[in-house]
Motif scaffolding. Structure first.
Motif, PDB file in Angstrom:
ATOM      1  N   PRO A  53       0.818  -1.217   0.000  1.00  0.00           N
ATOM      2  CA  PRO A  53       0.000   0.000   0.000  1.00  0.00           C
ATOM      3  C   PRO A  53       0.855   1.272   0.000  1.00  0.00           C
ATOM      4  O   PRO A  53       0.444   2.308  -0.503  1.00  0.00           O
ATOM      5  N   TYR A 105       1.089   9.328  -4.571  1.00  0.00           N
ATOM      6  CA  TYR A 105       1.053   8.382  -3.438  1.00  0.00           C
ATOM      7  C   TYR A 105       0.725   9.081  -2.108  1.00  0.00           C
ATOM      8  O   TYR A 105       0.088   8.508  -1.250  1.00  0.00           O
ATOM      9  N   ILE A 108      -3.359   9.906  -1.528  1.00  0.00           N
ATOM     10  CA  ILE A 108      -4.398   8.890  -1.314  1.00  0.00           C
ATOM     11  C   ILE A 108      -4.735   8.788   0.174  1.00  0.00           C
ATOM     12  O   ILE A 108      -3.848   8.516   0.991  1.00  0.00           O
ATOM     13  N   LYS A 164      -6.069   3.750   0.684  1.00  0.00           N
ATOM     14  CA  LYS A 164      -4.764   3.156   0.348  1.00  0.00           C
ATOM     15  C   LYS A 164      -4.662   1.709   0.844  1.00  0.00           C
ATOM     16  O   LYS A 164      -4.128   0.842   0.175  1.00  0.00           O
TER      17      LYS A 164
END
Ligand code: UTP
Length: 404
Positions: free
Chosen positions: A265, A284, A287, A292
């Motif tokens: 994740p 990244y 999220i 995630k």
């Protein structure tokens, strides 16, 4: 712009310090500084209000998975091959980055990834270009975006290597547009006493820079309908992949993104999903944690990470040209003038302003997420060692039968 005009112009924008060394300069240097000021896009500084990005309703996106591709490869490939044979697809190599994490003094593509022989990243990628040409029997146009800082060295490298055997008339270099850099208070840096500090404006600048360089005329003249854009730093990059092109066209999408299933994740890759029902890519760090980590039947729900290999429809790309791409702030160590000396800090001391290619996806309205096998197509070289490094990339190259 003359001195008086520049002074008023800068005072209105809180940037009068850019003339701090003006009186010490020679006449040509004075004129250089005034030209830089005239050419600088100060409007990007508005981004400094740092209002948090509003994210709409996020839902998962479907993808053509590795299994789907295995089943339908022939069908996808035959459509893609036709488009390539008709010359309707060209490639764009993004090589304008500064590669600061790698810490290599030169364009990243010139980095020697070989162990027992010289094998640059550019050569590796050109080998993959040739494998497409072997399948189609036709060369495609290849655009290479460089930066003010690395253009000369990049072009020279291709010349010295005789364009790796590719027809040089089909390789088009262009320099990426720039944006000013500034300190944390929004004061634009001077790079030298007579130069405003300007840096490449992020990989989202690739299409507007191509148009500004005048190369859109090649797209028009050659009736190029699709552009496959990819990064320099993935040494397993498969560009102009006929099956990817065919799948995007058959699915009637205006853009396609090669994605891989994330390994965890927290892997630092942008994730493709829907935002208010439209495809988008979230960085990244954008999220939300609950999304995630969300799983279904043991699989991450938001698992498709983008690899920086996109196919864009040229007609629709023009929608992104009207300056609507947002600028992002990137905290960086930026060389600049301080008390009459040029300093090169090791720690971030200010901002660069970058547009991102991931932001282009949402302007396209539709995007095919096309899943590839990461061990065969994803080996990014970001760092010297550790994750996404020269070491991990070498390992994957060997696994794929490349002699290093
Ligand atoms: P990165 O986002 O990894 O940036 O680029 P970078 O500048 O190469 O490396 P760091 O962050 O300083 O370590 C991803 C791809 O986008 C291109 C790069 O060349 C690479 O192919 N890129 C990035 C540009 O072409 N222009 C830019 O302004 C930024």
């Amino acid at each position: 712009m003359d001195y008086k005009l520049a002074k008023t112009y800068l005072e209105e924008r809180g940037q009068a310090h850019l003339l701090k060394y003006y009186d010490e300069l020679s006449e040509p240097d004075k004129s250089q500084l005034l030209t830089d000021i005239d050419n600088t896009n100060f409007s990007v500084l508005k981004k400094l209000d740092k209002a948090p990005k509003k994210i709409g309703k996020i839902t998962p996106i479907g993808a053509v998975t590795v299994e789907d591709i295995k089943r339908r490869r022939l069908q996808f490939e035959s459509v893609g091959l036709n488009f390539l044979r008709e010359g309707k697809v060209a490639a764009v190599l993004l090589a304008g980055g500064q590669g600061s994490r790698l810490g290599f003094n030169g364009p990243k593509g010139t980095f020697n990834i070989g162990l027992t022989r010289t094998l640059s990243i550019f050569e590796l990628q050109m080998n993959n270009v040739f494998s497409v040409v072997e399948k189609t029997g036709r060369y495609f146009h290849l655009f290479i975006m460089t930066s003010v800082q690395n253009n000369e060295e990049t072009v020279k490298f291709f010349q010295e290597n005789k364009y790796f055997g590719y027809p040089d008339g089909l390789i088009h270099f262009y320099i990426q547009d720039v944006a000013p850099t500034c300190d944390f208070d929004g004061k634009v840096f001077l790079d030298r006493k007579n130069r405003v500090s300007l840096a490449p404006n992020g990989n989202g600048g690739w299409y507007s820079s191509l148009v500004n360089s005048g190369l859109a005329r090649v797209l028009e003249r050659e009736n190029i309908e699709w552009l496959n854009v990819y990064s320099v730093d993935n040494v397993l990059q498969k560009m102009c992949d006929p099956a990817f092109i065919g799948a995007t066209i058959l699915k009637q999408c205006r853009c396609g993104a090669k994605v891989v299933s994330k390994v965890s994740p927290d892997e630092k890759v942008g994730v493709i999903c829907n935002e208010d029902g439209k495809p988008t890519v979230l960085e990244y760090f954008e999220i939300p944690a609950d999304l995630k980590n969300k799983t279904k039947k043991g699989e991450l729900v938001y698992r498709f990470g983008v690899t920086l290999n996109y196919l864009f429809n040229v007609h629709d790309l023009n929608l992104t040209l009207s300056g609507r791409l947002p600028y992002h702030l990137a905290e960086k160590a930026i060389a600049h003038m301080e008390d009459g000396e040029r300093v090169t800090p090791c720690q971030p001391c200010g901002y660069k302003f970058e547009t991102l290619i991931v932001d282009m996806v949402k302007y396209m309205g539709s995007c095919l997420a096309y899943e590839v096998e990461r061990d065969k197509e994803f080996a990014p070289v970001k760092n010297l060692t550790g994750n996404d490094s020269v070491d991990t990339a070498r390992e994957l190259l060997v696994k794929n039968g490349v002699k290093l």
